[in-house]
Design a protein around this motif. Structure first.
Motif, PDB file in Angstrom:
ATOM      1  N   GLU A  58      38.332   2.603  28.091  1.00  0.00           N
ATOM      2  CA  GLU A  58      37.970   2.643  26.794  1.00  0.00           C
ATOM      3  C   GLU A  58      38.607   1.590  25.894  1.00  0.00           C
ATOM      4  O   GLU A  58      37.495   1.028  24.529  1.00  0.00           O
ATOM      5  CB  GLU A  58      38.049   3.937  26.047  1.00  0.00           C
ATOM      6  N   ARG A  59      39.228   0.564  25.909  1.00  0.00           N
ATOM      7  CA  ARG A  59      40.414   0.518  25.281  1.00  0.00           C
ATOM      8  C   ARG A  59      39.310  -1.369  25.551  1.00  0.00           C
ATOM      9  O   ARG A  59      39.499  -2.039  25.833  1.00  0.00           O
ATOM     10  CB  ARG A  59      41.988  -0.283  25.751  1.00  0.00           C
ATOM     11  N   LEU A  60      39.564  -2.259  24.068  1.00  0.00           N
ATOM     12  CA  LEU A  60      38.311  -3.101  23.891  1.00  0.00           C
ATOM     13  C   LEU A  60      39.323  -4.251  23.828  1.00  0.00           C
ATOM     14  O   LEU A  60      38.673  -5.306  25.046  1.00  0.00           O
ATOM     15  CB  LEU A  60      38.433  -3.305  22.344  1.00  0.00           C
ATOM     16  N   ALA A  61      40.436  -4.355  24.608  1.00  0.00           N
ATOM     17  CA  ALA A  61      41.273  -4.925  24.436  1.00  0.00           C
ATOM     18  C   ALA A  61      41.117  -5.366  26.702  1.00  0.00           C
ATOM     19  O   ALA A  61      41.868  -6.262  27.643  1.00  0.00           O
ATOM     20  CB  ALA A  61      43.005  -5.227  24.257  1.00  0.00           C
ATOM     21  N   LEU A 204      32.648   0.174  17.787  1.00  0.00           N
ATOM     22  CA  LEU A 204      33.967  -1.131  18.843  1.00  0.00           C
ATOM     23  C   LEU A 204      35.178  -0.587  17.845  1.00  0.00           C
ATOM     24  O   LEU A 204      36.311  -0.971  18.524  1.00  0.00           O
ATOM     25  CB  LEU A 204      33.600  -2.819  18.699  1.00  0.00           C
ATOM     26  N   VAL A 205      35.081  -1.032  16.261  1.00  0.00           N
ATOM     27  CA  VAL A 205      36.484  -0.345  15.695  1.00  0.00           C
ATOM     28  C   VAL A 205      37.314   0.603  16.289  1.00  0.00           C
ATOM     29  O   VAL A 205      38.445   0.386  16.420  1.00  0.00           O
ATOM     30  CB  VAL A 205      36.658  -0.891  14.631  1.00  0.00           C
ATOM     31  N   ARG A 206      36.703   2.073  17.185  1.00  0.00           N
ATOM     32  CA  ARG A 206      37.054   2.539  17.791  1.00  0.00           C
ATOM     33  C   ARG A 206      37.957   2.533  18.818  1.00  0.00           C
ATOM     34  O   ARG A 206      38.455   3.875  18.968  1.00  0.00           O
ATOM     35  CB  ARG A 206      36.819   3.558  17.267  1.00  0.00           C
ATOM     36  N   ARG A 207      37.219   1.401  19.627  1.00  0.00           N
ATOM     37  CA  ARG A 207      38.405   1.147  20.814  1.00  0.00           C
ATOM     38  C   ARG A 207      39.333   0.174  20.311  1.00  0.00           C
ATOM     39  O   ARG A 207      39.873  -0.223  21.521  1.00  0.00           O
ATOM     40  CB  ARG A 207      37.051   0.457  21.325  1.00  0.00           C
ATOM     41  N   LEU A 208      39.955   0.345  18.631  1.00  0.00           N
ATOM     42  CA  LEU A 208      41.007  -1.041  18.565  1.00  0.00           C
ATOM     43  C   LEU A 208      42.719  -0.128  19.299  1.00  0.00           C
ATOM     44  O   LEU A 208      43.155  -1.205  20.450  1.00  0.00           O
ATOM     45  CB  LEU A 208      41.396  -1.704  17.853  1.00  0.00           C
ATOM     46  N   VAL A 287      42.098  -9.493  19.988  1.00  0.00           N
ATOM     47  CA  VAL A 287      41.337  -8.836  21.282  1.00  0.00           C
ATOM     48  C   VAL A 287      41.367  -9.926  22.478  1.00  0.00           C
ATOM     49  O   VAL A 287      42.030  -9.567  23.636  1.00  0.00           O
ATOM     50  CB  VAL A 287      40.565  -7.904  20.467  1.00  0.00           C
ATOM     51  N   LEU A 288      40.559 -10.953  21.803  1.00  0.00           N
ATOM     52  CA  LEU A 288      40.499 -11.811  22.911  1.00  0.00           C
ATOM     53  C   LEU A 288      41.009 -12.050  23.381  1.00  0.00           C
ATOM     54  O   LEU A 288      41.245 -12.462  24.507  1.00  0.00           O
ATOM     55  CB  LEU A 288      39.032 -13.004  22.006  1.00  0.00           C
ATOM     56  N   ALA A 289      42.558 -12.592  22.539  1.00  0.00           N
ATOM     57  CA  ALA A 289      43.076 -13.347  23.105  1.00  0.00           C
ATOM     58  C   ALA A 289      44.487 -12.213  24.245  1.00  0.00           C
ATOM     59  O   ALA A 289      45.146 -12.705  25.334  1.00  0.00           O
ATOM     60  CB  ALA A 289      44.429 -14.621  21.975  1.00  0.00           C
ATOM     61  N   GLU A 290      44.526 -11.264  23.912  1.00  0.00           N
ATOM     62  CA  GLU A 290      44.730  -9.888  24.866  1.00  0.00           C
ATOM     63  C   GLU A 290      44.261 -10.165  26.390  1.00  0.00           C
ATOM     64  O   GLU A 290      44.992  -9.890  27.312  1.00  0.00           O
ATOM     65  CB  GLU A 290      45.111  -9.168  24.305  1.00  0.00           C
ATOM     66  N   ALA A 291      42.816 -10.069  25.833  1.00  0.00           N
ATOM     67  CA  ALA A 291      42.435  -9.250  27.326  1.00  0.00           C
ATOM     68  C   ALA A 291      42.303 -11.104  27.970  1.00  0.00           C
ATOM     69  O   ALA A 291      41.882 -11.219  28.712  1.00  0.00           O
ATOM     70  CB  ALA A 291      41.013  -9.582  26.323  1.00  0.00           C
ATOM     71  N   SER A 292      42.297 -11.781  27.426  1.00  0.00           N
ATOM     72  CA  SER A 292      42.469 -13.335  28.248  1.00  0.00           C
ATOM     73  C   SER A 292      43.633 -13.673  28.795  1.00  0.00           C
ATOM     74  O   SER A 292      43.359 -14.894  29.813  1.00  0.00           O
ATOM     75  CB  SER A 292      41.982 -14.623  27.738  1.00  0.00           C
ATOM     76  N   SER A 293      44.693 -12.739  28.054  1.00  0.00           N
ATOM     77  CA  SER A 293      45.873 -13.331  29.134  1.00  0.00           C
ATOM     78  C   SER A 293      45.773 -13.115  30.512  1.00  0.00           C
ATOM     79  O   SER A 293      45.381 -12.360  31.066  1.00  0.00           O
ATOM     80  CB  SER A 293      47.138 -11.801  28.561  1.00  0.00           C
TER      81      SER A 293
END
Length: 311
Positions: A58-61, A204-208, A287-293
């Motif tokens: 559920e986490r957006l990252a 979406l914010v709730r998934r941050l 979040v995109l930077a974290e997900a793309s790491s």
């Protein structure tokens, strides 16, 4: 060591999931290898990333980076659209006053007005479509999400079409009642699209997760929607209660005060919404930077963990 042997189990496999075998297509978050048929406790045979780090959460990252990039581009387009609306309103007003004073009998260039309106509407609609892009890997959305996505898209489309036609009719001084009615319809459709978009934004914010941003989104969602609905109703009532009616002198003061109050409220929530869009863009970038790491987001939490994003 046998090169064809299955990868060793991951030491950090979630409790209760390590012995489950993936019976669906799941790309590795790091290299894209299809992990179907492997155990959750294993690692990717191509890059050795633990499989549980590629499982959906559920986490957006932990979401698909390409989808997150699409959402961010949608937010950017919405910001560009809002900026163009403000710029056109200010510049157009100044230029219109100058040209009107210089050439009082010169009719407006309807082709130019329509072209600018179509350009801004297309940017806004493209932003709405990108922000409401379905999340990949989620085969069935909740009914609320499905309705919100459809409402945001088609209400925004209806608002753009009605607004463009109303603007052209108004500039051409043709069928004023029809232009006023279409303008009100455009405003009410905008209210529906605004509410649906902010509802999606809040989910979406709730998934941050981000409690202050969620609270701000809720305030703008209700406040801006209420102001927009009241504006649309005011437009519908204007022919009967507005200054153009010679029989409305007793009610004119109340109409004027109400209109000023509504305008101030619209300005307040409009600026609030723009600030919110900038916050969304900044958070989506992070979040995109974290997900793309290379390691992706955080590992999947064991079932039963009381994590904020699982609530």
């Amino acid at each position: 060591m046998d090169p064809h042997a299955p990868p060793p189990p991951s030491a950090s496999a979630p409790a209760g999931l390590g012995d489950e075998r993936l019976d669906f297509d799941l790309p590795c978050r790091r290299c894209g290898f299809n992990l179907r048929g492997l155990l959750v406790s294993q690692a990717c045979p191509e890059c050795s990333l633990p499989i549980e780090q590629s499982l959906p959460t559920e986490r957006l990252a932990d979401a698909d980076p390409e989808w997150l990039a699409t959402l961010r581009s949608g937010v950017n387009l919405l910001l560009v659209g809002v900026g163009l609306i403000f710029a056109i309103a200010i510049v157009g007003g100044v230029v219109g006053m100058y040209l009107g004073a210089a050439n009082p009998n010169q009719p407006p260039n309807l082709q130019s007005v329509a072209a600018i309106g179509v350009f801004v509407a297309m940017i806004h609609l493209l932003g709405v479509w990108r922000v409401t892009t379905p999340e990949p890997g989620v085969e069935v959305d909740t009914p609320q999400t499905t309705r919100a996505r459809a409402t945001a898209r088609y209400a925004a489309l209806a608002a753009a079409l009605a607004g463009l036609v109303a603007g052209v009719l108004s500039m051409a001084s043709t069928l004023p009642p029809a232009a006023a009615a279409l303008s009100a319809v455009s405003t009410l459709c905008s209210a529906a699209a605004t509410f649906a978009l902010l509802w999606i934004g809040r989910s979406l914010v709730r998934r941050l997760p981000d409690a202050p941003l969620e609270k701000s989104t809720t305030q703008v969602m209700w406040g801006l929607t209420a102001v927009t609905v009241l504006s649309g109703l005011t437009e519908l009532a204007a022919p009967a209660t507005g200054p153009g009616n010679p029989n409305n002198a007793p009610a004119f003061s109340g109409w004027l005060v109400g209109g000023c109050a509504l305008g101030l409220a619209a300005l307040y929530f409009g600026i609030y919404a723009i600030v919110l869009l900038f916050k969304y863009r900044n958070r989506m970038t992070a979040v995109l930077a974290e997900a793309s790491s290379p390691m992706g987001g955080s590992p999947l939490a064991p079932p039963g963990n009381d994590t904020p994003w699982a609530q």
